[in-house]
Design a protein around this motif. Structure first.
Motif, PDB file in Angstrom:
ATOM      1  N   GLY A 241     -13.884 118.785 -26.629  1.00 37.29           N
ATOM      2  CA  GLY A 241     -13.485 118.445 -27.991  1.00 37.29           C
ATOM      3  C   GLY A 241     -13.816 119.555 -28.974  1.00 37.29           C
ATOM      4  O   GLY A 241     -14.535 120.496 -28.653  1.00 37.29           O
ATOM      5  N   THR A 242     -13.292 119.423 -30.177  1.00 34.36           N
ATOM      6  CA  THR A 242     -13.498 120.445 -31.214  1.00 34.36           C
ATOM      7  C   THR A 242     -13.857 119.789 -32.537  1.00 34.36           C
ATOM      8  O   THR A 242     -13.231 118.802 -32.932  1.00 34.36           O
ATOM      9  CB  THR A 242     -12.195 121.270 -31.405  1.00 34.36           C
ATOM     10  N   VAL A 243     -14.852 120.350 -33.217  1.00 33.92           N
ATOM     11  CA  VAL A 243     -15.191 119.911 -34.575  1.00 33.92           C
ATOM     12  C   VAL A 243     -14.378 120.753 -35.555  1.00 33.92           C
ATOM     13  O   VAL A 243     -14.382 121.981 -35.475  1.00 33.92           O
ATOM     14  CB  VAL A 243     -16.694 120.112 -34.858  1.00 33.92           C
ATOM     15  N   VAL A 244     -13.666 120.098 -36.465  1.00 36.49           N
ATOM     16  CA  VAL A 244     -12.938 120.817 -37.502  1.00 36.49           C
ATOM     17  C   VAL A 244     -13.664 120.589 -38.827  1.00 36.49           C
ATOM     18  O   VAL A 244     -13.820 119.442 -39.262  1.00 36.49           O
ATOM     19  CB  VAL A 244     -11.475 120.347 -37.600  1.00 36.49           C
ATOM     20  N   ALA A 245     -14.122 121.669 -39.448  1.00 37.98           N
ATOM     21  CA  ALA A 245     -14.858 121.576 -40.706  1.00 37.98           C
ATOM     22  C   ALA A 245     -13.931 121.966 -41.851  1.00 37.98           C
ATOM     23  O   ALA A 245     -13.479 123.110 -41.930  1.00 37.98           O
ATOM     24  CB  ALA A 245     -16.066 122.505 -40.667  1.00 37.98           C
ATOM     25  N   LEU A 246     -13.643 121.015 -42.715  1.00 36.95           N
ATOM     26  CA  LEU A 246     -12.741 121.231 -43.847  1.00 36.95           C
ATOM     27  C   LEU A 246     -13.576 121.181 -45.126  1.00 36.95           C
ATOM     28  O   LEU A 246     -14.083 120.123 -45.500  1.00 36.95           O
ATOM     29  CB  LEU A 246     -11.681 120.117 -43.846  1.00 36.95           C
ATOM     30  N   GLY A 247     -13.767 122.324 -45.776  1.00 39.50           N
ATOM     31  CA  GLY A 247     -14.575 122.307 -46.992  1.00 39.50           C
ATOM     32  C   GLY A 247     -15.110 123.679 -47.334  1.00 39.50           C
ATOM     33  O   GLY A 247     -14.731 124.689 -46.731  1.00 39.50           O
ATOM     34  N   GLY A 248     -16.024 123.708 -48.286  1.00 33.66           N
ATOM     35  CA  GLY A 248     -16.652 124.964 -48.690  1.00 33.66           C
ATOM     36  C   GLY A 248     -17.752 125.342 -47.709  1.00 33.66           C
ATOM     37  O   GLY A 248     -17.907 124.739 -46.640  1.00 33.66           O
ATOM     38  N   GLY A 249     -18.524 126.351 -48.093  1.00 32.54           N
ATOM     39  CA  GLY A 249     -19.581 126.863 -47.231  1.00 32.54           C
ATOM     40  C   GLY A 249     -20.602 125.811 -46.844  1.00 32.54           C
ATOM     41  O   GLY A 249     -21.171 125.870 -45.747  1.00 32.54           O
ATOM     42  N   VAL A 271     -12.039 125.427 -41.710  1.00 34.26           N
ATOM     43  CA  VAL A 271     -10.912 125.449 -42.647  1.00 34.26           C
ATOM     44  C   VAL A 271     -11.504 125.511 -44.051  1.00 34.26           C
ATOM     45  O   VAL A 271     -11.703 124.491 -44.714  1.00 34.26           O
ATOM     46  CB  VAL A 271     -10.018 124.198 -42.505  1.00 34.26           C
ATOM     47  N   PRO A 272     -11.856 126.728 -44.509  1.00 29.11           N
ATOM     48  CA  PRO A 272     -12.531 126.858 -45.794  1.00 29.11           C
ATOM     49  C   PRO A 272     -11.630 126.466 -46.967  1.00 29.11           C
ATOM     50  O   PRO A 272     -10.475 126.881 -47.022  1.00 29.11           O
ATOM     51  CB  PRO A 272     -12.914 128.339 -45.859  1.00 29.11           C
ATOM     52  N   THR A 273     -12.181 125.686 -47.895  1.00 28.29           N
ATOM     53  CA  THR A 273     -11.396 125.207 -49.044  1.00 28.29           C
ATOM     54  C   THR A 273     -11.886 125.786 -50.360  1.00 28.29           C
ATOM     55  O   THR A 273     -11.391 125.412 -51.418  1.00 28.29           O
ATOM     56  CB  THR A 273     -11.454 123.666 -49.139  1.00 28.29           C
ATOM     57  N   THR A 274     -12.913 126.659 -50.312  1.00 27.74           N
ATOM     58  CA  THR A 274     -13.374 127.321 -51.535  1.00 27.74           C
ATOM     59  C   THR A 274     -13.112 128.819 -51.391  1.00 27.74           C
ATOM     60  O   THR A 274     -12.920 129.322 -50.273  1.00 27.74           O
ATOM     61  CB  THR A 274     -14.888 127.132 -51.763  1.00 27.74           C
ATOM     62  N   LEU A 275     -13.138 129.520 -52.519  1.00 28.47           N
ATOM     63  CA  LEU A 275     -12.976 130.979 -52.466  1.00 28.47           C
ATOM     64  C   LEU A 275     -14.164 131.597 -51.724  1.00 28.47           C
ATOM     65  O   LEU A 275     -13.998 132.508 -50.914  1.00 28.47           O
ATOM     66  CB  LEU A 275     -12.843 131.530 -53.890  1.00 28.47           C
ATOM     67  N   VAL A 276     -15.374 131.070 -51.985  1.00 24.83           N
ATOM     68  CA  VAL A 276     -16.553 131.534 -51.241  1.00 24.83           C
ATOM     69  C   VAL A 276     -16.313 131.380 -49.744  1.00 24.83           C
ATOM     70  O   VAL A 276     -16.591 132.274 -48.942  1.00 24.83           O
ATOM     71  CB  VAL A 276     -17.822 130.726 -51.645  1.00 24.83           C
ATOM     72  N   GLY A 277     -15.766 130.241 -49.358  1.00 24.48           N
ATOM     73  CA  GLY A 277     -15.538 129.965 -47.941  1.00 24.48           C
ATOM     74  C   GLY A 277     -14.507 130.901 -47.334  1.00 24.48           C
ATOM     75  O   GLY A 277     -14.675 131.390 -46.218  1.00 24.48           O
ATOM     76  N   GLN A 278     -13.430 131.186 -48.084  1.00 29.17           N
ATOM     77  CA  GLN A 278     -12.327 131.968 -47.522  1.00 29.17           C
ATOM     78  C   GLN A 278     -12.631 133.458 -47.410  1.00 29.17           C
ATOM     79  O   GLN A 278     -12.074 134.138 -46.563  1.00 29.17           O
ATOM     80  CB  GLN A 278     -11.040 131.730 -48.335  1.00 29.17           C
ATOM     81  N   VAL A 279     -13.506 133.964 -48.296  1.00 28.77           N
ATOM     82  CA  VAL A 279     -13.827 135.400 -48.192  1.00 28.77           C
ATOM     83  C   VAL A 279     -15.207 135.639 -47.571  1.00 28.77           C
ATOM     84  O   VAL A 279     -15.563 136.773 -47.290  1.00 28.77           O
ATOM     85  CB  VAL A 279     -13.763 136.139 -49.558  1.00 28.77           C
ATOM     86  N   GLU A 311      -4.631 129.590 -48.623  1.00 28.71           N
ATOM     87  CA  GLU A 311      -4.997 129.769 -50.032  1.00 28.71           C
ATOM     88  C   GLU A 311      -4.458 128.663 -50.933  1.00 28.71           C
ATOM     89  O   GLU A 311      -4.940 128.503 -52.052  1.00 28.71           O
ATOM     90  CB  GLU A 311      -4.544 131.151 -50.529  1.00 28.71           C
ATOM     91  N   THR A 312      -3.484 127.895 -50.475  1.00 26.69           N
ATOM     92  CA  THR A 312      -2.987 126.802 -51.331  1.00 26.69           C
ATOM     93  C   THR A 312      -4.077 125.739 -51.522  1.00 26.69           C
ATOM     94  O   THR A 312      -4.061 124.995 -52.499  1.00 26.69           O
ATOM     95  CB  THR A 312      -1.720 126.121 -50.762  1.00 26.69           C
ATOM     96  N   LEU A 313      -5.060 125.692 -50.622  1.00 23.26           N
ATOM     97  CA  LEU A 313      -6.153 124.720 -50.767  1.00 23.26           C
ATOM     98  C   LEU A 313      -7.004 125.020 -51.994  1.00 23.26           C
ATOM     99  O   LEU A 313      -7.717 124.158 -52.500  1.00 23.26           O
ATOM    100  CB  LEU A 313      -7.034 124.726 -49.510  1.00 23.26           C
ATOM    101  N   LEU A 314      -6.936 126.266 -52.489  1.00 22.49           N
ATOM    102  CA  LEU A 314      -7.766 126.648 -53.640  1.00 22.49           C
ATOM    103  C   LEU A 314      -7.196 126.137 -54.963  1.00 22.49           C
ATOM    104  O   LEU A 314      -7.869 126.205 -55.990  1.00 22.49           O
ATOM    105  CB  LEU A 314      -7.903 128.182 -53.706  1.00 22.49           C
ATOM    106  N   GLU A 315      -5.953 125.626 -54.921  1.00 24.38           N
ATOM    107  CA  GLU A 315      -5.331 125.175 -56.170  1.00 24.38           C
ATOM    108  C   GLU A 315      -6.118 124.047 -56.829  1.00 24.38           C
ATOM    109  O   GLU A 315      -6.084 123.890 -58.044  1.00 24.38           O
ATOM    110  CB  GLU A 315      -3.879 124.737 -55.901  1.00 24.38           C
ATOM    111  N   THR A 316      -6.831 123.269 -56.039  1.00 23.42           N
ATOM    112  CA  THR A 316      -7.579 122.135 -56.603  1.00 23.42           C
ATOM    113  C   THR A 316      -9.038 122.494 -56.901  1.00 23.42           C
ATOM    114  O   THR A 316      -9.811 121.643 -57.330  1.00 23.42           O
ATOM    115  CB  THR A 316      -7.570 120.949 -55.620  1.00 23.42           C
ATOM    116  N   LEU A 317      -9.392 123.746 -56.673  1.00 23.41           N
ATOM    117  CA  LEU A 317     -10.795 124.152 -56.841  1.00 23.41           C
ATOM    118  C   LEU A 317     -11.152 124.284 -58.322  1.00 23.41           C
ATOM    119  O   LEU A 317     -10.452 124.973 -59.066  1.00 23.41           O
ATOM    120  CB  LEU A 317     -11.002 125.497 -56.131  1.00 23.41           C
TER     121      LEU A 317
END
Ligand SMILES: NC(=O)c1ccc[n+]([C@@H]2O[C@H](COP(=O)([O-])OP(=O)(O)OC[C@H]3O[C@@H](n4cnc5c(N)ncnc54)[C@H](O)[C@@H]3O)[C@@H](O)[C@H]2O)c1
Ligand SMILES: [Zn+2]
Length: 467
Positions: A241-249, A271-279, A311-317
């Protein structure tokens, strides 16, 4: 498609004549600090003859055998390198099989561009355009079959991202089901805010693979042992199985740590949802939680099977959170010495992490400004947002590097009101010292470097950040 990344593995470049494999190999070598193994050159050296001559004298079949042998020997080498393979190498079964443990990247090029580049050379298979085009069509399916990733010719960041297992695409969340490697069950972990906003789309995209969802407290609150314990007991996955983490750091650090420890380690996807997470936080395989003694003190290196950057996930940040990420993005731009976007910054960090996965060397460059930032955060009792502290830390790092800190104006760094002695004591606790000097990451003419500065100079720089 079997290998997810090039961590501790060779990167094998395949593609047609004119795809730019040799140029790419040199660029990757510089970015990843790995040697290039050029198969054609190796063969030429051994035969003391050029490839066209060897072809001519011994025929293609014989040449492919020699080539397969050379590639076999290259793959056996212990230290991960860049393998620059001849365009026809993968047509030979033995070569094909030899590549099973390398991370194989197909450099994609259109046939017209390839012909423009290859014509007029002495390459035996580039003498006639019709033959060239026919061969191109014949080879495509074979390349596709061996490739773990397909990247546009010339896209160095693209190869680095792929080699780190990072997929960057607008709207990628909708394809999450395909992007999670394998076909086993998936547990989705998100903080309650992010689960509310993006959870439904993630769940739909995961479809029948999704077996459970887990809500964490938002923000740093997630990074606690009881949260991990709860995850350990809620998870029903086996090792397939796999854990999928959706969110910031906070979410990727916590869920990644749970995945690193559950059943002694199962795969996870960030699946990083913050700018901190994505970079930053989603990349590089560091996972951790906090303990009363301090932040990030318990954790594990556990490289994600994939990182999905949408990056579309950042629209709600919220703006406040975006600012935190902007500080890390600006930090990365300073390190790289160029105006990187999110994708470029992710690739920059990925390259340093592939080069130094366990943080013994160049990965420490990512701490530019952080010695000061950590000291200010500690003196503020962690009531100072990390990005704001980093912005200030960068001011000090630039000054000590002899650079003008006005490049940081977009971050609007403002001195903070904290106790000076407390900040200094925190800095000394945090830092390894050599005698009376303190090691810092600074910017030199040829890029980042770690250098010692006298304690009084460092203290003076810290003081300028305090109101
Ligand atoms: N592992 C690493 O290499 C690494 C690197 C840098 C930072 N970190 C860690 O990352 C943590 C900070 O993470 P962060 O800054 O990403 O924030 P975060 O995960 O703490 O989230 C901050 C807030 O933003 C909300 N949020 C997240 N995504 C959102 C979205 N798309 N829309 C609306 N709201 C959203 C969250 O619910 C939360 O309230 C720290 O604990 C730090 O130690 C780890
Ligand atoms: Zn940071």
């Amino acid at each position: 498609m079997a290998v997810n990344n090039a961590l501790d593995r060779h990167i094998a470049l395949v593609g047609f004549m004119g795809a730019g494999k040799t140029t790419m190999a040199a660029a990757l070598s510089a970015r990843l600090g790995r040697p290039v193994f050029d198969v054609d050159k190796e063969i030429e050296a051994r035969y003391r003859d050029t490839i066209p001559q060897i072809f001519e004298a011994h025929g293609e079949d014989r040449f492919r055998r020699v080539e397969a042998y050379a590639i076999g020997a290259a793959v056996e080498r212990r230290h991960p390198s860049i393998l620059d393979l001849g365009g026809g190498a993968v047509t030979f079964r033995d070569t094909h099989d030899g590549l099973a443990h390398a991370f194989t990247v197909l450099l994609d090029v259109d046939v017209t561009t390839a012909w423009e580049r290859a014509r007029g050379s002495d390459r035996p298979l580039a003498q006639n355009e019709d033959d060239f085009r026919r061969l191109f069509d014949e080879r495509q399916p074979i390349y596709q079959e061996v490739a773990d990733a397909v990247v546009e010719s010339g896209d160095v960041d693209g190869v680095i991202l792929a080699a780190a297992g990072i997929h960057h695409e607008l709207g990628a969340l909708e394809r999450l089901g395909e992007l999670v490697p394998g076909d086993g069950p998936v547990a989705l972990v998100a903080d309650s805010t992010v689960m509310g906003i993006h959870g439904p789309r993630a769940q739909e995209a995961l479809g029948a693979r999704l077996v459970s969802t887990h809500d964490l407290p938002p923000g740093e609150e997630a990074k606690q042992l009881w949260v991990v314990e709860r995850l350990w007991s809620e998870l029903t996955l086996d090792r397939g199985g796999t854990v999928v983490a959706l969110g910031g750091g906070s979410v990727t650090d916590t869920a990644g740590f749970a995945a690193a420890t559950y059943l002694r380690g199962i795969p996870w996807v960030a699946v990083p949802t913050t700018l901190v997470g994505q970079v930053d936080a989603g990349i590089g395989g560091k996972t951790a939680i906090d303990i009363p003694h301090g932040k990030n003190l318990v954790g594990a290196f556990h490289w994600p099977a994939r990182v999905v950057i949408d990056e579309t996930l950042l629209e709600t940040l919220p703006d406040r959170e975006r600012r935190q990420g902007l500080a890390e993005l600006v930090k990365t731009r300073l390190l790289a010495g160029s105006e990187l976007d999110v994708r470029g910054a992710a690739a920059y960090k990925a390259a340093l992490c592939l080069r130094d996965p366990h943080d013994h060397g160049v990965r420490q460059w990512l701490n530019l400004g952080h010695t000061f930032a950590h000291a200010l955060e500690a003196a503020a009792g962690f009531d100072l947002p990390h990005g704001d502290a980093v912005a200030l830390g960068l001011v000090a790092a630039l000054r000590l590097s002899g650079r003008d800190p006005s490049v940081l104006d977009e971050l609007d760094p403002r001195p903070v009101a904290v106790d000076r002695d407390r900040a200094w004591a925190a800095l000394l606790r945090d830092k390894k010292r050599t005698g009376d000097a303190i090691n810092l990451v600074l910017l030199g003419d040829d890029g980042p470097k770690v250098e010692a500065r006298p304690a009084h100079v460092v203290r003076a720089a810290l003081d300028t950040l305090i109101a």
